[in-house]
Design a protein around this motif. Structure first.
Motif, PDB file in Angstrom:
ATOM      1  N   LYS A 152      42.530 -64.773   3.176  1.00 31.22           N
ATOM      2  CA  LYS A 152      41.483 -62.996   3.825  1.00 31.22           C
ATOM      3  C   LYS A 152      42.932 -62.219   4.103  1.00 31.22           C
ATOM      4  O   LYS A 152      43.642 -62.653   5.312  1.00 31.22           O
ATOM      5  N   GLU A 181      43.534 -55.905   6.183  1.00 33.99           N
ATOM      6  CA  GLU A 181      42.250 -54.177   5.723  1.00 33.99           C
ATOM      7  C   GLU A 181      42.830 -52.896   6.363  1.00 33.99           C
ATOM      8  O   GLU A 181      43.459 -52.714   7.153  1.00 33.99           O
ATOM      9  N   TYR A 184      36.710 -58.423   5.133  1.00 29.57           N
ATOM     10  CA  TYR A 184      35.866 -58.579   6.008  1.00 29.57           C
ATOM     11  C   TYR A 184      33.801 -58.283   5.025  1.00 29.57           C
ATOM     12  O   TYR A 184      33.563 -59.099   4.778  1.00 29.57           O
ATOM     13  N   ALA A 185      34.472 -57.300   4.467  1.00 33.76           N
ATOM     14  CA  ALA A 185      33.418 -56.728   3.889  1.00 33.76           C
ATOM     15  C   ALA A 185      32.560 -57.635   2.588  1.00 33.76           C
ATOM     16  O   ALA A 185      31.966 -57.988   2.487  1.00 33.76           O
ATOM     17  N   ASN A 198      30.885 -60.656   4.104  1.00 34.60           N
ATOM     18  CA  ASN A 198      29.963 -60.554   4.906  1.00 34.60           C
ATOM     19  C   ASN A 198      30.015 -60.814   6.704  1.00 34.60           C
ATOM     20  O   ASN A 198      28.814 -61.468   6.475  1.00 34.60           O
ATOM     21  N   THR A 199      31.274 -60.407   7.041  1.00 35.96           N
ATOM     22  CA  THR A 199      31.405 -60.585   8.004  1.00 35.96           C
ATOM     23  C   THR A 199      31.989 -59.552   8.771  1.00 35.96           C
ATOM     24  O   THR A 199      32.600 -58.524   8.182  1.00 35.96           O
ATOM     25  N   ARG A 200      32.001 -59.438  10.200  1.00 33.55           N
ATOM     26  CA  ARG A 200      33.629 -58.929  10.347  1.00 33.55           C
ATOM     27  C   ARG A 200      33.998 -59.311  11.878  1.00 33.55           C
ATOM     28  O   ARG A 200      33.972 -60.832  11.967  1.00 33.55           O
ATOM     29  N   SER A 201      35.215 -58.491  11.839  1.00 34.68           N
ATOM     30  CA  SER A 201      36.181 -59.260  12.764  1.00 34.68           C
ATOM     31  C   SER A 201      35.829 -60.090  15.050  1.00 34.68           C
ATOM     32  O   SER A 201      35.595 -60.831  14.480  1.00 34.68           O
ATOM     33  N   ASP A 231      32.081 -60.676  14.370  1.00 34.80           N
ATOM     34  CA  ASP A 231      32.043 -61.680  14.603  1.00 34.80           C
ATOM     35  C   ASP A 231      32.324 -63.008  13.193  1.00 34.80           C
ATOM     36  O   ASP A 231      31.148 -64.327  13.557  1.00 34.80           O
ATOM     37  N   ASP A 284      38.997 -66.886  10.832  1.00 34.84           N
ATOM     38  CA  ASP A 284      39.384 -65.983   8.950  1.00 34.84           C
ATOM     39  C   ASP A 284      38.983 -66.969   8.106  1.00 34.84           C
ATOM     40  O   ASP A 284      38.743 -66.785   6.803  1.00 34.84           O
TER      41      ASP A 284
END
Length: 152
Positions: A72, A75, A110-111, A114-117, A119, A141
């Motif tokens: 991971k 960004e 993250y994209a 299929n998640t974001r920080s 979540d 992560d």
């Protein structure tokens, strides 16, 4: 198949070992080591790269059935900080080690996970599980990255 998910920070590296049979996912190191903390006397980037490389060699030696690695990554933005640049150097050590061990390696943001920080902790727990110690967004992560690598 075992996949190692990795999340690099300037002071530590978090990793998750996820085993999958194609349908079910299990977090193998939920109750054992999941972080590699740089010693206080290891300060320079080249020292950290060397130390991390050797520590990951140990992890791979202890877990010889690792077939994939999913990092991971940060960004990146135009206003990146020194710490983000430092993590890029450390990720290079991971890429080299995986190349030498013939372990397929991918980097994700993250994209593509299929998640974001906000979540990621919930998504990691729902999809695979959580560690018993030091549970935070960084290890989440790594868990989501390993889960993603096991699925693909």
């Amino acid at each position: 198949m075992i996949v190692i998910g990795i999340r690099v920070e300037p002071k530590r590296v978090r990793y998750a070992l996820v085993e999958s049979d194609g349908t079910n996912f299990s977090l193998l190191n939920s109750e054992s080591e999941s972080r590699l903390v740089f010693p206080v006397d290891v300060l320079e980037a080249d020292e950290k790269v060397d130390w991390l490389y050797r520590e990951l060699e140990r992890v791979f030696h202890e877990n010889p059935n690792i077939h994939k690695c999913c990092i991971k990554t940060n960004e990146y933005t135009p206003a990146d900080s020194k710490s983000k640049r430092e993590t890029a150097h450390l990720e290079g050590a991971i890429l080299l080690l995986c190349r030498q061990k013939n372990v397929l390696v991918t980097s994700k943001i993250y994209a593509s996970l299929n998640t974001r920080s906000a979540d990621v902790k919930g998504h990691a727990e729902q999809r695979v599980g959580r560690t018993q110690k030091y549970w935070d967004a960084k290890i989440a992560d790594a868990v989501v990255a390993a889960w993603n690598g096991a699925r693909n």
